[in-house]
Design an enzyme around this catalytic site. Structure first.
Site, mmCIF file in Angstrom:
data_model
loop_
_atom_site.group_PDB
_atom_site.id
_atom_site.type_symbol
_atom_site.label_atom_id
_atom_site.label_comp_id
_atom_site.label_asym_id
_atom_site.label_seq_id
_atom_site.Cartn_x
_atom_site.Cartn_y
_atom_site.Cartn_z
ATOM 1 N N TYR A 130 50.284 91.813 64.140
ATOM 2 C CA TYR A 130 48.860 91.882 64.512
ATOM 3 C C TYR A 130 48.000 90.909 63.701
ATOM 4 C CZ TYR A 130 49.299 95.893 67.714
ATOM 5 O OH TYR A 130 49.588 96.718 68.783
ATOM 6 N N TYR A 151 38.621 97.498 63.556
ATOM 7 C CA TYR A 151 39.665 98.486 63.841
ATOM 8 C C TYR A 151 41.004 98.163 63.151
ATOM 9 C CZ TYR A 151 40.770 94.757 67.144
ATOM 10 O OH TYR A 151 41.054 93.536 67.693
ATOM 11 N N ARG A 189 51.942 93.717 81.767
ATOM 12 C CA ARG A 189 50.550 93.937 81.328
ATOM 13 C C ARG A 189 49.763 94.679 82.421
ATOM 14 N NH1 ARG A 189 48.564 92.936 76.050
ATOM 15 N NH2 ARG A 189 46.556 92.562 77.066
ATOM 16 N N THR A 238 43.355 97.625 77.819
ATOM 17 C CA THR A 238 43.480 98.049 76.422
ATOM 18 C C THR A 238 42.721 99.353 76.185
ATOM 19 O OG1 THR A 238 43.552 95.718 75.822
ATOM 20 C CG2 THR A 238 43.127 97.290 74.039
ATOM 21 N N ARG A 264 48.516 103.272 80.469
ATOM 22 C CA ARG A 264 47.386 103.733 79.654
ATOM 23 C C ARG A 264 46.458 104.629 80.472
ATOM 24 N NH1 ARG A 264 46.751 97.816 76.836
ATOM 25 N NH2 ARG A 264 47.888 98.247 74.913
ATOM 26 N N GLU A 284 56.825 87.412 69.161
ATOM 27 C CA GLU A 284 57.009 88.845 68.896
ATOM 28 C C GLU A 284 58.477 89.257 69.049
ATOM 29 O OE1 GLU A 284 54.097 90.596 71.540
ATOM 30 O OE2 GLU A 284 52.433 89.845 70.328
HETATM 31 O O1 CDP Z 1 47.165 95.877 73.072
HETATM 32 P P1 CDP Z 1 46.333 94.869 73.821
HETATM 33 O O2 CDP Z 1 46.943 93.506 73.854
HETATM 34 O O3 CDP Z 1 45.961 95.372 75.189
HETATM 35 O O4 CDP Z 1 44.932 94.762 73.053
HETATM 36 P P2 CDP Z 1 44.472 93.825 71.836
HETATM 37 O O5 CDP Z 1 43.076 93.409 72.120
HETATM 38 O O6 CDP Z 1 45.480 92.766 71.550
HETATM 39 O O7 CDP Z 1 44.395 94.836 70.599
HETATM 40 C C1 CDP Z 1 45.576 95.245 69.954
HETATM 41 C C2 CDP Z 1 45.477 96.722 69.673
HETATM 42 O O8 CDP Z 1 44.426 96.974 68.742
HETATM 43 C C3 CDP Z 1 45.080 97.592 70.894
HETATM 44 O O9 CDP Z 1 46.178 97.900 71.721
HETATM 45 C C4 CDP Z 1 44.528 98.826 70.202
HETATM 46 O O10 CDP Z 1 45.586 99.667 69.749
HETATM 47 C C5 CDP Z 1 43.834 98.239 68.985
HETATM 48 N N1 CDP Z 1 42.392 98.086 69.190
HETATM 49 C C6 CDP Z 1 41.527 99.102 68.788
HETATM 50 O O11 CDP Z 1 41.981 100.114 68.253
HETATM 51 N N2 CDP Z 1 40.169 98.966 68.968
HETATM 52 C C7 CDP Z 1 39.673 97.868 69.540
HETATM 53 N N3 CDP Z 1 38.352 97.751 69.704
HETATM 54 C C8 CDP Z 1 40.525 96.837 69.955
HETATM 55 C C9 CDP Z 1 41.886 96.975 69.789
HETATM 56 MG MG MG Z 2 47.272 92.081 72.370
#
Ligand code: CDP
Ligand code: MG
Length: 140
Positions: A49, A57, A85, A91, A102, A126
């Protein structure tokens, strides 16, 4: 054939959702070529990450991701990066459509059940963070 990295997050492992989540990708027609139940280290979660470091966050995210086992996987198939995806949904579970993973299993952004690579570059990065070449099966 395209490959992606998918991971059942600790909330979903705890809730007994590994099988249900895997079943969706199998039903879609994708093939799992590597998979393991594992505990992520602090070092690994930082690498995985890295793009999110400094975000509000980030601390919660890294603590959560190391709070219990995850199920890490590599899946193969045509357009698997984009299509997986779509299957995961937004997300933010409040915006994820019913029928997506989700949308069906999560209510909160910070406990959103699954990770999936968002581009070919990130998939490659990854996959190699989590797996060695000898952990892959050869699909004949
Ligand atoms: O997982 P995804 O690629 O859909 O989202 P991301 O924008 O790459 O963010 C990675 C992870 O961070 C998310 O899946 C959430 O678990 C967390 N996150 C969060 O807790 N709060 C946010 N505002 C954005 C992301
Ligand atoms: Mg992501």
């Amino acid at each position: 054939m395209e490959r992606t990295f998918l991971m059942v997050k600790p909330d979903a492992v705890r809730r007994g959702l590994i099988g249900s989540i895997i079943a969706r990708f199998e039903a879609k027609g994708f093939k799992m070529v590597a998979g393991k139940l594992m505990q992520i280290s602090d070092e690994l979660v930082k690498k995985h990450y890295y793009e999110h470091e400094g975000r509000p966050y980030y601390q919660d995210l890294t603590t959560f991701m190391t709070s219990g086992p995850v199920f890490a996987m590599v899946w193969e198939g045509e357009d698997v990066i984009k299509l997986s995806r779509f299957m995961m949904g937004s997300t933010d579970p409040e915006k994820a459509a019913p029928g997506t993973i989700r949308g069906d299993y999560a209510t909160r952004m910070n406990r959103n059940v699954i990770h999936g690579s968002d581009s070919p570059e990130n998939a490659e990065r990854e996959i190699h963070l989590f797996f060695d070449e000898r952990e892959f099966v050869i699909n004949k």
